[in-house]
Design a protein around this motif. Structure first.
Motif, mmCIF file in Angstrom:
data_model
loop_
_atom_site.group_PDB
_atom_site.id
_atom_site.type_symbol
_atom_site.label_atom_id
_atom_site.label_comp_id
_atom_site.label_asym_id
_atom_site.label_seq_id
_atom_site.Cartn_x
_atom_site.Cartn_y
_atom_site.Cartn_z
ATOM 1 N N VAL A 168 0.739 -1.068 0.265
ATOM 2 C CA VAL A 168 0.049 -0.011 0.030
ATOM 3 C C VAL A 168 0.803 1.481 -0.043
ATOM 4 C CG1 VAL A 168 -2.136 -1.268 1.030
ATOM 5 C CG2 VAL A 168 -0.360 -0.153 2.608
ATOM 6 N N GLN A 169 2.303 1.319 0.665
ATOM 7 C CA GLN A 169 2.830 2.371 0.517
ATOM 8 C C GLN A 169 3.451 2.612 -0.709
ATOM 9 O OE1 GLN A 169 3.738 4.557 3.368
ATOM 10 N NE2 GLN A 169 4.179 5.586 1.412
ATOM 11 N N ASP A 170 3.902 1.576 -1.568
ATOM 12 C CA ASP A 170 4.287 1.882 -2.955
ATOM 13 C C ASP A 170 3.152 2.378 -3.858
ATOM 14 O OD1 ASP A 170 6.843 1.006 -2.333
ATOM 15 O OD2 ASP A 170 6.635 -1.213 -3.005
ATOM 16 N N TYR A 171 1.900 1.968 -3.585
ATOM 17 C CA TYR A 171 0.928 2.383 -4.383
ATOM 18 C C TYR A 171 0.468 3.956 -3.966
ATOM 19 C CZ TYR A 171 -3.351 2.895 -7.130
ATOM 20 O OH TYR A 171 -4.393 3.175 -8.015
ATOM 21 N N GLN A 172 0.484 4.190 -2.785
ATOM 22 C CA GLN A 172 0.582 5.600 -2.549
ATOM 23 C C GLN A 172 1.480 6.417 -2.916
ATOM 24 O OE1 GLN A 172 -1.909 7.262 0.403
ATOM 25 N NE2 GLN A 172 -1.196 8.737 -1.133
ATOM 26 N N ASP A 173 2.638 6.211 -2.904
ATOM 27 C CA ASP A 173 3.764 6.873 -3.627
ATOM 28 C C ASP A 173 3.559 7.083 -5.158
ATOM 29 O OD1 ASP A 173 4.669 7.247 -1.201
ATOM 30 O OD2 ASP A 173 6.374 5.889 -1.408
ATOM 31 N N LEU A 174 3.045 5.846 -5.718
ATOM 32 C CA LEU A 174 2.883 5.820 -7.236
ATOM 33 C C LEU A 174 1.861 6.972 -7.733
ATOM 34 C CD1 LEU A 174 3.269 2.161 -8.109
ATOM 35 C CD2 LEU A 174 4.976 4.051 -8.791
ATOM 36 N N ILE A 175 0.688 6.827 -7.129
ATOM 37 C CA ILE A 175 -0.565 7.693 -7.251
ATOM 38 C C ILE A 175 0.034 9.199 -7.127
ATOM 39 C CG2 ILE A 175 -2.370 5.688 -7.063
ATOM 40 C CD1 ILE A 175 -3.091 7.009 -4.548
ATOM 41 N N ASP A 176 0.956 9.405 -6.030
ATOM 42 C CA ASP A 176 1.353 10.848 -5.835
ATOM 43 C C ASP A 176 2.409 11.118 -6.978
ATOM 44 O OD1 ASP A 176 -0.236 11.233 -3.588
ATOM 45 O OD2 ASP A 176 1.377 10.616 -2.189
ATOM 46 N N ARG A 177 2.413 10.347 -7.877
ATOM 47 C CA ARG A 177 3.469 10.644 -9.096
ATOM 48 C C ARG A 177 2.428 10.471 -10.219
ATOM 49 N NH1 ARG A 177 8.718 11.414 -8.473
ATOM 50 N NH2 ARG A 177 9.213 10.698 -10.511
ATOM 51 N N GLY A 178 1.178 10.311 -10.322
ATOM 52 C CA GLY A 178 0.455 10.316 -11.294
ATOM 53 C C GLY A 178 0.030 8.927 -11.884
ATOM 54 N N TRP A 179 0.275 7.966 -11.203
ATOM 55 C CA TRP A 179 -0.072 6.349 -11.854
ATOM 56 C C TRP A 179 -1.485 6.293 -11.107
ATOM 57 C CZ3 TRP A 179 2.993 3.248 -14.401
ATOM 58 C CH2 TRP A 179 4.288 3.476 -14.692
ATOM 59 N N ARG A 180 -2.201 5.227 -11.621
ATOM 60 C CA ARG A 180 -3.365 4.794 -11.352
ATOM 61 C C ARG A 180 -3.664 3.323 -11.541
ATOM 62 N NH1 ARG A 180 -7.388 6.585 -7.936
ATOM 63 N NH2 ARG A 180 -9.769 6.005 -8.732
ATOM 64 N N ARG A 181 -4.315 2.580 -10.838
ATOM 65 C CA ARG A 181 -4.493 1.136 -11.074
ATOM 66 C C ARG A 181 -5.725 0.908 -11.782
ATOM 67 N NH1 ARG A 181 -7.383 -2.551 -8.153
ATOM 68 N NH2 ARG A 181 -8.138 -1.810 -5.919
ATOM 69 N N SER A 182 -6.090 -0.080 -12.460
ATOM 70 C CA SER A 182 -7.282 -0.765 -12.989
ATOM 71 C C SER A 182 -7.107 -2.028 -12.917
ATOM 72 C CB SER A 182 -7.592 -0.200 -14.419
ATOM 73 O OG SER A 182 -8.677 -0.720 -14.792
ATOM 74 N N GLY A 183 -7.515 -2.715 -11.729
ATOM 75 C CA GLY A 183 -7.579 -4.042 -11.375
ATOM 76 C C GLY A 183 -6.017 -4.129 -11.210
ATOM 77 N N LYS A 184 -5.149 -5.071 -11.703
ATOM 78 C CA LYS A 184 -3.582 -5.362 -11.488
ATOM 79 C C LYS A 184 -2.715 -4.747 -12.359
ATOM 80 C CE LYS A 184 -3.811 -9.646 -9.110
ATOM 81 N NZ LYS A 184 -3.370 -11.139 -8.942
ATOM 82 N N TYR A 185 -3.453 -3.723 -13.482
ATOM 83 C CA TYR A 185 -2.728 -2.939 -14.418
ATOM 84 C C TYR A 185 -2.418 -1.548 -13.792
ATOM 85 C CZ TYR A 185 -1.386 -0.667 -18.621
ATOM 86 O OH TYR A 185 -0.936 -0.077 -19.847
#
Length: 483
Positions: A43-60
């Motif tokens: 969850v920490q990695d995903y938090q940091d990724l969405i704070d860099r403009g990433w977004r998930r759709s399922g596992k993509y």
């Protein structure tokens, strides 16, 4: 922050894709993004990724190439603790309360929320619904009860999330529509010209020079609400609430003439003879995010959850959310089109904001509500900007900027750098490529070692691109799979 020590994130990077059909402007090849497949993710990695403009759709997990894509998609977050419902939002909340308590249905209720479908982006839907016989009454939480304490961590009741902006039919007698919060929802028409806002005629209407009269019933409801919120926030007696928490507590107290907040609508006690019963339950669901618990985290833990909306024993909507160290991130809403007159997209967003405010009591860092992407070039997608106060993420320096400062720039150009400091740079940018962590032949190693062992053509350009996009911190924590 979520506790570490679990399995690391494992991703496969695909690089920039050729342009594909855009679900917003309908361009055949204008939608361009980078992507990677998340076999697992903390969850920490995903938090940091969405704070860099990433977004998930399922596992993509994908990141639009902002200065090239036809419809730039800016990450948007709402400062949940300071959120004030607009007149339009309150209209939706009142409509739901009126329907539940009296069974009344607004004659113009269907005007607010036509969910556009983007069939091109449909992905496999593997969502598992619980039939009425599978759910006991103990699983359900009534509308006026704090649902934060009713979390059931049941991995078996899991389901797969879906691609962005989809509509998908599923089995009968179940929820039929699948749409995420990036699906267009137009704003409600302005009512500023209605006669209700005109000055009262002589002998009619309220005396605006005097405070409004208050019914004893309303006063009792406010006292119950105040007591409920004080109980929620007073679990640690003697501790002092600081900063935003103190602001939230102050806003929860009843004050004469103070505008109502979402708790006034969401947690209002219902009459004993209410026509309908709206209940909630929450379950862990299948996603790449690894479920985690931390001593200073929310009771339900971090991870991906289904929030189920039950009306009179029938499931009418399911919201998919990610609970992360600093935010609740809205992913999707599945809903039964027979109940679209309740504006379930708007209502669920307001419920999720209220839920974020609840979680912040136990987890002070968790105080934002992420709504996915704001797309100013698509008028139907501007509704997210109505959840104020909100910020947009600068696509170059990854700093948050109040949306009020961004809108004039976006009116001038659909792609814009929001950080007006010309000398500012991405503080999380890649600095040492050799420190990027790689998973090769079941062995974890820094890229500097992998580079020496690798046989065949160099893949340095691809690894450099990946690490630049995820940033130095994530590139040193996550494992980049290399065959």
């Amino acid at each position: 922050m979520a506790a570490g020590g679990g399995s690391p994130s494992i991703v496969e990077f695909f690089g920039g894709e050729d342009g594909y059909r855009c679900g917003y402007c309908r361009s055949d090849t204008g939608n361009i993004s980078h992507g990677m497949w998340a076999h697992s993710m903390t969850v920490q990695d995903y938090q940091d990724l969405i704070d860099r403009g990433w977004r998930r759709s399922g596992k993509y997990v994908y990141k639009p190439i902002m200065n090239q894509t036809c419809c730039p998609q800016y990450t948007i977050r709402c400062r949940a603790l300071h959120f004030q419902a607009s007149k339009s939002h309150k209209k939706v909340l009142k409509k739901m309360l009126k329907f539940i308590s009296k069974g009344d249905v607004s004659k113009v209720a269907s005007e607010e929320e036509p969910m556009d479908s983007h069939i091109e982006d449909v992905a496999t839907c593997d969502f598992l619904y619980k039939s009425e016989s599978q759910v006991s009454q103990s699983d359900l939480t009534p509308l006026a009860v704090d649902q934060a304490e009713r979390v059931e961590n049941e991995e078996k009741d899991s389901g797969e999330t879906k691609e962005e902006g989809n509509v998908q039919k599923v089995e009968s007698d179940s929820v039929q529509v699948c749409a995420d919060k990036d699906t267009p929802v137009p704003a409600e028409p302005s009512h500023s010209a209605k006669a209700a806002h005109a000055p009262p005629k002589p002998g009619k209407g309220a005396d605006l020079s005097k405070p409004p009269c208050r019914k004893a019933k309303d006063i009792r409801k406010e006292r119950k609400l105040q007591k409920l919120l004080q109980n929620q926030m007073g679990t640690a007696e003697g501790s002092q609430l600081q900063g935003d928490q103190a602001f939230l507590l102050q806003n929860s107290k009843s004050k004469t003439n103070q505008p109502k907040n979402i708790e006034d609508f969401v947690f209002v006690p219902l009459p004993d003879d209410a026509r309908h019963k709206l209940e909630f339950t929450r379950f862990l669901c299948d996603s790449p995010l690894e479920a985690e618990h931390a001593p200073n985290g929310p009771e339900c833990g971090y991870g991906s959850f289904h929030q189920q909306y039950w009306l009179d024993g029938k499931i009418i909507a399911v919201g998919v959310i990610d609970i992360l160290p600093y935010c609740v991130s809205s992913v999707y809403l599945y809903y039964d089109p027979d109940f679209s007159f309740l504006s379930l997209g708007v209502y669920s967003a307001l419920r999720e904001i209220a839920f974020t405010r609840q979680l912040c009591v136990k987890a002070p860092d968790l105080c934002f509500y992420y709504m996915g992407f704001y797309i100013h070039s698509c008028p139907k997608m501007r509704y997210k900007g109505q959840y104020r106060p909100s910020d947009l993420l600068c696509p170059e320096t990854y700093v948050w900027t109040p949306i009020e400062q961004c809108l004039p720039l976006l009116e001038h150009s659909k792609y814009s750098r929001f950080n007006q400091d010309g000398k500012a740079v991405d503080e999380g940018r890649l600095k040492e490529l050799g420190r990027v962590r790689v998973l090769h032949k079941r062995t974890v190693m820094p890229y500097s070692v992998y580079k020496k062992r690798r046989k065949g053509p160099s893949d340095e350009a691809s690894v450099q691109q990946y690490a630049s996009l995820v940033g130095q911190t994530c590139s040193e924590r996550m494992l980049l799979f290399r065959s």
